[in-house]
Write an enzyme that holds these catalytic residues in place. Structure first.
Site, PDB file in Angstrom:
ATOM      1  N   GLN A  91     -18.501  23.984  36.063  1.00 29.12           N
ATOM      2  CA  GLN A  91     -19.188  24.191  37.333  1.00 29.12           C
ATOM      3  C   GLN A  91     -20.113  25.388  37.154  1.00 29.12           C
ATOM      4  O   GLN A  91     -19.705  26.534  37.236  1.00 29.12           O
ATOM      5  CB  GLN A  91     -18.174  24.425  38.460  1.00 29.12           C
ATOM      6  N   VAL A  93     -22.549  26.663  38.916  1.00 27.84           N
ATOM      7  CA  VAL A  93     -22.696  27.520  40.096  1.00 27.84           C
ATOM      8  C   VAL A  93     -21.404  27.391  40.899  1.00 27.84           C
ATOM      9  O   VAL A  93     -21.025  26.276  41.273  1.00 27.84           O
ATOM     10  CB  VAL A  93     -23.915  27.103  40.957  1.00 27.84           C
ATOM     11  N   HIS A  97     -20.782  21.456  44.825  1.00 30.68           N
ATOM     12  CA  HIS A  97     -21.995  20.653  44.803  1.00 30.68           C
ATOM     13  C   HIS A  97     -21.723  19.313  44.140  1.00 30.68           C
ATOM     14  O   HIS A  97     -20.890  19.207  43.248  1.00 30.68           O
ATOM     15  CB  HIS A  97     -23.161  21.380  44.118  1.00 30.68           C
ATOM     16  N   HIS A  99     -23.555  16.073  42.261  1.00 34.89           N
ATOM     17  CA  HIS A  99     -24.739  15.609  41.543  1.00 34.89           C
ATOM     18  C   HIS A  99     -25.000  14.151  41.902  1.00 34.89           C
ATOM     19  O   HIS A  99     -24.074  13.335  41.882  1.00 34.89           O
ATOM     20  CB  HIS A  99     -24.511  15.672  40.026  1.00 34.89           C
TER      21      HIS A  99
END
Length: 138
Positions: A91, A93, A97, A99
């Protein structure tokens, strides 16, 4: 959260090629896409992993991910999408999130090896974001 690039994008302090900005999350182009049109969908609050996303937020967040996946297909003429999420390991960041990567038959993507590409310039990136955004509102 201070110092989180995705929180900066959500707040509008960090520039990004936004696809959509909604109550359930923000979607924008990945700056190092697997394929052009690769979108990241993030929840508005700073959450690190899927486990941190409250159960009450799951329907709205994943409905947004689903809509973005459909928009990537229809907006870019992709044959399908690859939808993925890393939690902690890989990961890049530490903000949850998802993708959404456009796919075409024979595109060379094998397993979880993600070769990266670049947009020729901001105009090309903007054009991809605009096409996906238009498909979201259509």
């Amino acid at each position: 959260m201070s110092g989180c690039v995705f929180c900066g994008i959500v707040a509008g302090d960090t520039p990004a090629f936004r696809v959509t900005d909604e109550a359930d999350g923000v979607a924008f182009l990945d700056t190092r896409p697997v394929f052009k049109g690769h979108v990241l969908v993030v929840p508005r609050p700073h959450l690190v992993t899927l486990n941190d996303l409250p159960a009450s937020a799951l329907p709205g967040y994943f409905a947004l991910v689903r809509r973005v996946a459909l928009a990537v297909e229809s907006g870019l003429g992709a044959g399908g999408t690859f939808v993925a999420m890393n939690n902690k390991v890989s990961q890049s960041v530490p903000h949850l999130h998802t993708h959404v990567v456009p796919r075409t038959k024979g595109d060379g993507l094998r397993g979880f090896f993600w070769p990266r590409t670049r947009y020729a310039d901001d105009a090309e990136a903007r054009e991809h974001a605009t096409r996906i955004a238009a498909a979201l509102s259509g």
